[in-house]
Design an enzyme around this catalytic site. Structure first.
Site, PDB file in Angstrom:
ATOM      1  N   CYS A  27       0.856  -1.141  -0.057  1.00  0.00           N
ATOM      2  CA  CYS A  27       0.114   0.093  -0.458  1.00  0.00           C
ATOM      3  C   CYS A  27       0.783   1.237   0.110  1.00  0.00           C
ATOM      4  CB  CYS A  27      -1.327  -0.158   1.271  1.00  0.00           C
ATOM      5  SG  CYS A  27      -2.113  -1.477   1.176  1.00  0.00           S
TER       6      CYS A  27
ATOM      7  N   ASN B 251      -9.941   0.075  -0.254  1.00  0.00           N
ATOM      8  CA  ASN B 251      -8.424   0.130  -0.312  1.00  0.00           C
ATOM      9  C   ASN B 251      -7.998  -0.471  -1.388  1.00  0.00           C
ATOM     10  OD1 ASN B 251      -5.713  -0.742   0.162  1.00  0.00           O
ATOM     11  ND2 ASN B 251      -5.987  -0.940   2.484  1.00  0.00           N
TER      12      ASN B 251
ATOM     13  N   HIS C 139      -3.341   7.696   1.935  1.00  0.00           N
ATOM     14  CA  HIS C 139      -3.846   6.041   1.603  1.00  0.00           C
ATOM     15  C   HIS C 139      -4.918   5.518   2.414  1.00  0.00           C
ATOM     16  CE1 HIS C 139      -4.229   1.861   0.597  1.00  0.00           C
ATOM     17  NE2 HIS C 139      -3.774   1.841   2.346  1.00  0.00           N
TER      18      HIS C 139
HETATM   19  O1  UT7 Z   1      -3.332  -0.551   3.814  1.00  0.00           O
HETATM   20  C1  UT7 Z   1      -2.775  -0.976   4.752  1.00  0.00           C
HETATM   21  C2  UT7 Z   1      -4.283  -2.228   5.541  1.00  0.00           C
HETATM   22  N1  UT7 Z   1      -5.207  -2.318   5.544  1.00  0.00           N
HETATM   23  C3  UT7 Z   1      -5.136  -1.670   6.624  1.00  0.00           C
HETATM   24  O2  UT7 Z   1      -5.048  -0.824   6.972  1.00  0.00           O
HETATM   25  C4  UT7 Z   1      -6.503  -1.642   7.646  1.00  0.00           C
HETATM   26  C5  UT7 Z   1      -6.164  -2.204   9.229  1.00  0.00           C
HETATM   27  N2  UT7 Z   1      -7.254  -2.454  10.140  1.00  0.00           N
HETATM   28  C6  UT7 Z   1      -8.621  -2.088  10.452  1.00  0.00           C
HETATM   29  O3  UT7 Z   1      -9.288  -1.899   9.388  1.00  0.00           O
HETATM   30  C7  UT7 Z   1      -9.654  -3.057  11.294  1.00  0.00           C
HETATM   31  O4  UT7 Z   1      -8.882  -3.137  12.780  1.00  0.00           O
HETATM   32  C8  UT7 Z   1     -11.045  -3.891  10.246  1.00  0.00           C
HETATM   33  C9  UT7 Z   1     -11.915  -2.879   9.593  1.00  0.00           C
HETATM   34  C10 UT7 Z   1     -10.067  -4.859   9.985  1.00  0.00           C
HETATM   35  C11 UT7 Z   1     -11.258  -4.482  11.802  1.00  0.00           C
HETATM   36  O5  UT7 Z   1     -11.846  -3.451  12.758  1.00  0.00           O
HETATM   37  P1  UT7 Z   1     -11.701  -3.022  14.016  1.00  0.00           P
HETATM   38  O6  UT7 Z   1     -12.387  -2.085  14.890  1.00  0.00           O
HETATM   39  O7  UT7 Z   1     -10.609  -3.296  14.304  1.00  0.00           O
HETATM   40  O8  UT7 Z   1     -12.173  -4.362  13.956  1.00  0.00           O
HETATM   41  P2  UT7 Z   1     -11.733  -5.974  15.709  1.00  0.00           P
HETATM   42  O9  UT7 Z   1     -10.348  -6.337  14.484  1.00  0.00           O
HETATM   43  O10 UT7 Z   1     -11.512  -5.823  16.728  1.00  0.00           O
HETATM   44  O11 UT7 Z   1     -13.253  -6.857  15.521  1.00  0.00           O
HETATM   45  C12 UT7 Z   1     -14.270  -6.809  16.631  1.00  0.00           C
HETATM   46  C13 UT7 Z   1     -15.505  -7.412  16.505  1.00  0.00           C
HETATM   47  C14 UT7 Z   1     -15.003  -8.795  16.001  1.00  0.00           C
HETATM   48  O12 UT7 Z   1     -15.521  -9.608  16.845  1.00  0.00           O
HETATM   49  P3  UT7 Z   1     -15.712 -10.766  18.339  1.00  0.00           P
HETATM   50  O13 UT7 Z   1     -14.397 -11.021  18.454  1.00  0.00           O
HETATM   51  O14 UT7 Z   1     -15.398  -9.279  18.941  1.00  0.00           O
HETATM   52  O15 UT7 Z   1     -17.116 -11.431  18.091  1.00  0.00           O
HETATM   53  C15 UT7 Z   1     -14.669  -9.566  14.365  1.00  0.00           C
HETATM   54  O16 UT7 Z   1     -14.523 -10.890  14.876  1.00  0.00           O
HETATM   55  O17 UT7 Z   1     -15.892  -6.937  14.506  1.00  0.00           O
HETATM   56  C16 UT7 Z   1     -15.757  -8.725  14.088  1.00  0.00           C
HETATM   57  N3  UT7 Z   1     -15.079  -8.846  12.635  1.00  0.00           N
HETATM   58  C17 UT7 Z   1     -16.677  -8.721  11.592  1.00  0.00           C
HETATM   59  N4  UT7 Z   1     -17.909  -8.367  11.471  1.00  0.00           N
HETATM   60  C18 UT7 Z   1     -18.892  -8.041  10.878  1.00  0.00           C
HETATM   61  C19 UT7 Z   1     -14.284  -8.348  11.896  1.00  0.00           C
HETATM   62  N5  UT7 Z   1     -14.652  -8.470  10.645  1.00  0.00           N
HETATM   63  C20 UT7 Z   1     -16.162  -8.537  10.811  1.00  0.00           C
HETATM   64  C21 UT7 Z   1     -16.624  -7.760   9.101  1.00  0.00           C
HETATM   65  N6  UT7 Z   1     -18.073  -7.994   9.742  1.00  0.00           N
HETATM   66  N7  UT7 Z   1     -16.945  -7.149   8.260  1.00  0.00           N
END
Ligand code: UT7
Length: 327
Positions: free
Chosen positions: A117, A284, A254
């Site tokens: 990225c 992204n 980005h």
């Molecule tokens: O280009 C550079 C690379 N990428 C990035 O910069 C992305 C960086 N990270 C992010 O944008 C975020 O961390 C995410 C969008 C990937 C995730 O958001 P978050 O607020 O950090 O969520 P989390 O990983 O803490 O997950 C919270 C909950 C989890 O469930 P439990 O364990 O609390 O029951 C996940 O399993 O959300 C769940 N979850 C989802 N739920 C519905 C994760 N993905 C999804 C989804 N839909 N697509």
């Protein structure tokens, strides 16, 4: 005392987005997610998907043609092509070589940069080196990625985030005074910490598995790393350029997650009205996201010649970096 320096000026910007749109609702039919979750946690409403039969080079060529048109240049003028991509058409030749052939650019310098990225910021700095040394009079710098080809479509933590597209700029040398009024690329900060590989990587490759592999990410840790470390790189690039972050007209980041954009802007004290955000509709697109956002800001009349722009990115490696430029 200021002395004359050779700057690389962006004289044209172009974009390409595949026609196929995939909405959050459509994804919610195949993985356990919802439109509400994706919008709230990422700001993404929809993403693009490159059609079967087309390749990264096709998107790169589409963006390059528009950039050349905007610059008033033709393929015959180009002497350097740098493509930032993580999703090349083939293991080799480089996607840049394929772009050269498809565009009809005469024999020139052409190669790919792989910094995921952060690739576009890395590629700009490399092209800047060629321009500053008189090795290029007209360069195409392209960020192009078909991230849909790397997705594990059963992993809701990643498949909702990524998208496909390409953005391109034409760079030409401009004599500057060596101060912040110069048109062109004014300062960079580039970083890589390979010890954090496991936070974001693809689990395949030609010399390991012999497969293309799928993208794997520990989202929360990447998120935290992004907000903390991008700010340091932005301050460093601004210091090299000799400007204050507060002087920047447009922040062109980005586009990974709206919450990352806001987090970085808040840390740096940047007014959110100065942030170009395309994450809702582009999602992204990896190396393509910065030039795509720039193209949008120019097309809708927000970004104007003479303004000071700040770009930043973070991605697999982990890599990250920033660039300050005057358009
Ligand atoms: O280009 C550079 C690379 N990428 C990035 O910069 C992305 C960086 N990270 C992010 O944008 C975020 O961390 C995410 C969008 C990937 C995730 O958001 P978050 O607020 O950090 O969520 P989390 O990983 O803490 O997950 C919270 C909950 C989890 O469930 P439990 O364990 O609390 O029951 C996940 O399993 O959300 C769940 N979850 C989802 N739920 C519905 C994760 N993905 C999804 C989804 N839909 N697509």
């Amino acid at each position: 005392m200021n002395s004359s320096v050779m700057r690389s000026a962006i004289i044209g910007v172009g974009d390409y987005l595949p026609e196929t749109i995939v909405t959050n609702e459509e994804l919610a039919k195949t993985v356990d997610t919802s439109d509400a979750w994706i919008r709230e946690r990422t700001g993404i409403h929809e993403r693009r998907k490159l059609e079967a039969g087309l390749a990264t080079s096709d998107m790169a060529v589409g963006a390059a043609k528009k950039a050349l048109l905007a610059a008033g240049r033709t393929p015959a003028d180009v002497d350097l092509i740098v493509v930032a991509t993580t999703t090349p058409d083939l293991t080799f030749p480089s996607t840049a070589a394929i772009v050269q052939r498809k565009l009809g650019v005469p024999v020139c310098i052409a190669f790919d940069i792989q910094a995921v990225c952060s690739g576009f910021v890395y590629a700009l700095s490399v092209a800047d080196g060629f321009t500053a040394r008189g090795l290029s009079k007209c360069a195409l710098v392209i960020g192009a990625d078909a991230m849909s080809r790397l997705m594990d479509w059963t992993d809701r933590g990643t498949c909702v985030l990524f998208s496909d597209g390409a953005g391109a700029v034409v760079l030409e040398p401009r004599e500057g005074r060596g101060d912040t009024s110069d048109q062109g690329l004014l300062g960079f900060a580039l970083r890589c910490d390979g010890t954090k590989q496991d936070l974001l990587y693809v689990d395949g490759g030609p010399s390991t598995t012999g497969t293309v592999g799928h993208l794997r990410m520990v989202g929360q840790q990447v998120f935290r790393h992004a907000v903390v470390n991008i700010s340091e790189a932005v301050e460093a690039a601004a210091a090299v350029a000799g400007v204050k972050v507060a002087d920047v007209d447009w922040f062109v980041p980005h586009q990974a997650n709206q919450r990352i954009l806001q987090g970085v802007a808040n840390r740096l004290g940047i007014d959110e009205a100065k942030v170009i955000s395309t994450v809702a509709t582009h999602a992204n697109t990896s190396a393509a996201s910065i030039p795509l956002a720039m193209a949008q800001g120019i097309a809708d009349g927000r970004i104007k010649p003479g303004q000071l722009l700040l770009m930043e990115a973070m991605g697999g490696g982990l890599t990250w970096g920033a660039c300050v430029l005057r358009l």
